[in-house]
Design a protein around this motif. Structure first.
Motif, PDB file in Angstrom:
ATOM      1  N   GLY A 206       0.624  -1.244   0.014  1.00 29.35           N
ATOM      2  CA  GLY A 206      -0.051   0.005   0.005  1.00 29.35           C
ATOM      3  C   GLY A 206       0.730   1.200   0.106  1.00 29.35           C
ATOM      4  O   GLY A 206       0.353   2.391  -0.428  1.00 29.35           O
ATOM      5  N   PHE A 207       2.006   1.267   0.340  1.00 30.88           N
ATOM      6  CA  PHE A 207       2.731   2.232   0.398  1.00 30.88           C
ATOM      7  C   PHE A 207       3.481   2.581  -1.024  1.00 30.88           C
ATOM      8  O   PHE A 207       3.956   1.716  -1.719  1.00 30.88           O
ATOM      9  CB  PHE A 207       4.174   2.343   1.518  1.00 30.88           C
ATOM     10  N   LEU A 208       3.552   3.997  -1.519  1.00 33.50           N
ATOM     11  CA  LEU A 208       3.832   4.174  -2.937  1.00 33.50           C
ATOM     12  C   LEU A 208       4.816   5.414  -2.729  1.00 33.50           C
ATOM     13  O   LEU A 208       4.896   6.205  -1.795  1.00 33.50           O
ATOM     14  CB  LEU A 208       2.724   4.692  -3.827  1.00 33.50           C
ATOM     15  N   ALA A 209       5.955   5.324  -3.632  1.00 33.67           N
ATOM     16  CA  ALA A 209       6.852   6.222  -3.702  1.00 33.67           C
ATOM     17  C   ALA A 209       7.056   6.463  -5.402  1.00 33.67           C
ATOM     18  O   ALA A 209       7.399   5.488  -6.050  1.00 33.67           O
ATOM     19  CB  ALA A 209       8.061   6.264  -3.085  1.00 33.67           C
ATOM     20  N   GLY A 210       7.118   8.009  -5.787  1.00 34.40           N
ATOM     21  CA  GLY A 210       7.153   7.791  -7.260  1.00 34.40           C
ATOM     22  C   GLY A 210       7.837   9.151  -7.567  1.00 34.40           C
ATOM     23  O   GLY A 210       8.114  10.199  -6.831  1.00 34.40           O
ATOM     24  N   ALA A 211       8.596   9.417  -8.794  1.00 39.00           N
ATOM     25  CA  ALA A 211       9.381  10.566  -9.218  1.00 39.00           C
ATOM     26  C   ALA A 211       9.035  10.745 -10.952  1.00 39.00           C
ATOM     27  O   ALA A 211       8.825   9.723 -11.420  1.00 39.00           O
ATOM     28  CB  ALA A 211      10.742  10.557  -8.967  1.00 39.00           C
ATOM     29  N   VAL A 229       4.549  10.927  -2.738  1.00 35.77           N
ATOM     30  CA  VAL A 229       4.511   9.696  -2.118  1.00 35.77           C
ATOM     31  C   VAL A 229       3.005   9.535  -1.502  1.00 35.77           C
ATOM     32  O   VAL A 229       2.126  10.317  -1.564  1.00 35.77           O
ATOM     33  CB  VAL A 229       5.441   9.914  -0.693  1.00 35.77           C
ATOM     34  N   GLY A 230       2.773   8.177  -1.004  1.00 33.86           N
ATOM     35  CA  GLY A 230       0.988   7.928  -0.829  1.00 33.86           C
ATOM     36  C   GLY A 230       0.931   6.744  -0.199  1.00 33.86           C
ATOM     37  O   GLY A 230       1.765   5.809  -0.268  1.00 33.86           O
ATOM     38  N   TYR A 231      -0.366   6.347   0.287  1.00 38.31           N
ATOM     39  CA  TYR A 231      -0.461   5.306   0.674  1.00 38.31           C
ATOM     40  C   TYR A 231      -2.023   4.913   0.158  1.00 38.31           C
ATOM     41  O   TYR A 231      -2.997   5.770   0.158  1.00 38.31           O
ATOM     42  CB  TYR A 231      -0.484   5.134   2.137  1.00 38.31           C
ATOM     43  N   ILE A 232      -2.386   3.762  -0.520  1.00 42.83           N
ATOM     44  CA  ILE A 232      -3.587   3.291  -0.719  1.00 42.83           C
ATOM     45  C   ILE A 232      -4.075   2.108  -0.215  1.00 42.83           C
ATOM     46  O   ILE A 232      -3.485   0.909  -0.116  1.00 42.83           O
ATOM     47  CB  ILE A 232      -3.489   2.978  -2.410  1.00 42.83           C
ATOM     48  N   ALA A 233      -5.284   2.176   0.464  1.00 45.83           N
ATOM     49  CA  ALA A 233      -5.910   0.931   1.069  1.00 45.83           C
ATOM     50  C   ALA A 233      -7.306   0.697   0.374  1.00 45.83           C
ATOM     51  O   ALA A 233      -7.918   1.704  -0.172  1.00 45.83           O
ATOM     52  CB  ALA A 233      -6.037   1.156   2.563  1.00 45.83           C
ATOM     53  N   VAL A 240       0.822  12.895  -0.824  1.00 49.74           N
ATOM     54  CA  VAL A 240       1.426  14.116  -1.083  1.00 49.74           C
ATOM     55  C   VAL A 240       2.414  14.179  -2.135  1.00 49.74           C
ATOM     56  O   VAL A 240       3.273  13.322  -2.490  1.00 49.74           O
ATOM     57  CB  VAL A 240       2.522  14.320   0.263  1.00 49.74           C
ATOM     58  N   THR A 241       2.130  15.222  -3.002  1.00 48.35           N
ATOM     59  CA  THR A 241       2.808  15.455  -4.237  1.00 48.35           C
ATOM     60  C   THR A 241       3.703  16.558  -4.380  1.00 48.35           C
ATOM     61  O   THR A 241       3.228  17.790  -3.798  1.00 48.35           O
ATOM     62  CB  THR A 241       1.997  15.431  -5.524  1.00 48.35           C
ATOM     63  N   ALA A 242       4.703  16.845  -4.993  1.00 43.21           N
ATOM     64  CA  ALA A 242       5.710  18.071  -5.241  1.00 43.21           C
ATOM     65  C   ALA A 242       5.865  18.178  -6.757  1.00 43.21           C
ATOM     66  O   ALA A 242       6.617  17.244  -7.189  1.00 43.21           O
ATOM     67  CB  ALA A 242       6.779  18.016  -4.264  1.00 43.21           C
ATOM     68  N   THR A 243       5.332  19.138  -7.179  1.00 38.06           N
ATOM     69  CA  THR A 243       5.386  19.079  -8.817  1.00 38.06           C
ATOM     70  C   THR A 243       5.910  20.621  -9.264  1.00 38.06           C
ATOM     71  O   THR A 243       6.285  21.425  -8.402  1.00 38.06           O
ATOM     72  CB  THR A 243       3.960  19.160  -9.248  1.00 38.06           C
TER      73      THR A 243
END
Length: 343
Positions: A206-211, A229-233, A240-243
């Motif tokens: 469920g934990f996510l990290a991306g770029a 970064v995020g969490y999905i259930a 939380v995104t930083a663009t």
């Protein structure tokens, strides 16, 4: 749970806040139809509040002789080739039944050389989709999609665009590679720049990290970068995104309270424009199996409501309105209606 693409890390909250609000256009009509030979048509027309109209027609062809999408047919199944081989006896042909063939494209010509007869092929792992679009701006777009043909989990798209009035052309190549704990994409504009935009997401429990990052080949420079970064259930998600080169920050939350109620919120801060934080909250309530209502409001006092109902199978009506609660006496409010016909 599958790993989403970078742009979809906060999809649940974004859909709740942005989808099915019909006030953005004064009128919208959409007609969808499917033909027996695997062609789907979609015609869309919109009328803006400024009295401008636009429309588009789209035709999508799915080659089911090459296979179905992996959501319908399990991807682990191999290619099946049905052949009928000419006998020496008086009987002209006889069905030999399914034969396991090498996965495309390995040794395909060698495999076919063993049978000098007519072939009926069904690719269960590969899929081909052709989509053509023509809109009122006289822009022609053709998209060819191939899934799982080169490697399992790899989808390739080629997009060709042409504007007859200006003779302007465009060619784009998009690649998507998806595995159980990874989702990566690459977008190439071959005529402009050329430029490349890539993003990747990894996930675990469920934990996510991306770029993501963009690169201009002609300038030999990075054009932008983002992170999230995020969490999905199953019942809720947060991200939380930083663009915009890590200058615009957004935090979103979505919660499916029960089968009838959904709620979500999003806060945005632009570090370049000041210290003010924008806030937006929304909720969706399913009235019955064929209708639902939505409402949202932001920190500037602009509220929006919508209502969606299935009038009969294939006919959907959407009504929406927005109001500036701080300027109720002014003509800043908007009303919109949408009709969708599907067969």
């Amino acid at each position: 749970m599958s790993i989403p693409a970078f742009a979809d890390i906060s999809k649940s909250a974004n859909d709740l806040l942005n989808k099915d609000f019909y006030h953005l256009s004064a009128g919208t009509i959409e007609v969808k139809s499917n033909t027996p030979n695997n062609v789907a048509f979609k015609v869309t027309g919109k009328s803006s509040h400024e009295k401008a109209t636009s429309g588009a027609i789209e035709g999508k062809y799915t080659d089911k002789s090459l296979g179905n999408s992996t959501t319908i047919i399990p991807p682990e199944q191999t290619v099946e080739v049905y052949t009928r081989k000419r006998r020496r006896e008086s009987s002209p042909t006889a069905w030999l039944g399914p034969i396991k063939a090498p996965k495309w494209p390995l040794s395909f010509s060698i495999f076919l050389s063993q049978y000098s007869s007519q072939l009926l092929m069904r690719y269960r792992r590969a899929g081909l989709v052709l989509t053509q679009t023509w809109n009122t701006a006289n822009a022609l777009d053709t998209k060819v999609e191939i899934t799982d043909a080169i490697a399992k989990g790899l989808k390739a798209e080629s997009i060709f665009s042409f504007l007859p009035a200006t003779q302007q052309k465009g060619v784009k190549l998009n690649l998507t590679f998806k595995q159980s704990a990874f989702h990566g994409r690459a977008f190439f504009d071959l005529l402009k720049g050329p430029t490349a935009n890539v993003d990747a997401v990894i996930g675990h429990e469920g934990f996510l990290a991306g770029a993501s990052a963009g690169y201009d080949v002609q300038k030999a420079a990075v054009t932008g970068y983002s992170a999230a970064v995020g969490y999905i259930a199953p019942q809720y998600s947060a991200a939380v995104t930083a663009t915009d080169n890590l200058s615009v920050f957004a935090a979103s939350y979505y919660h499916k309270v029960n089968s009838q109620v959904e709620a979500g919120a999003k806060a945005t801060w632009n570090s370049k424009s000041g210290s003010a934080v924008g806030l937006e909250v929304a909720s969706k309530y399913r009235l019955d199996p064929v209708s639902f209502a939505k409402a949202k409001i932001n920190d500037r006092g602009v509220a929006a409501i919508s209502y969606n109902v299935l009038l009969r199978p294939g006919v959907t009506l959407g009504l929406g309105a927005s109001f500036d609660t701080q300027k109720l006496e002014q003509a800043t409010h908007k009303v919109g209606v949408s009709f969708t016909f599907e067969s």
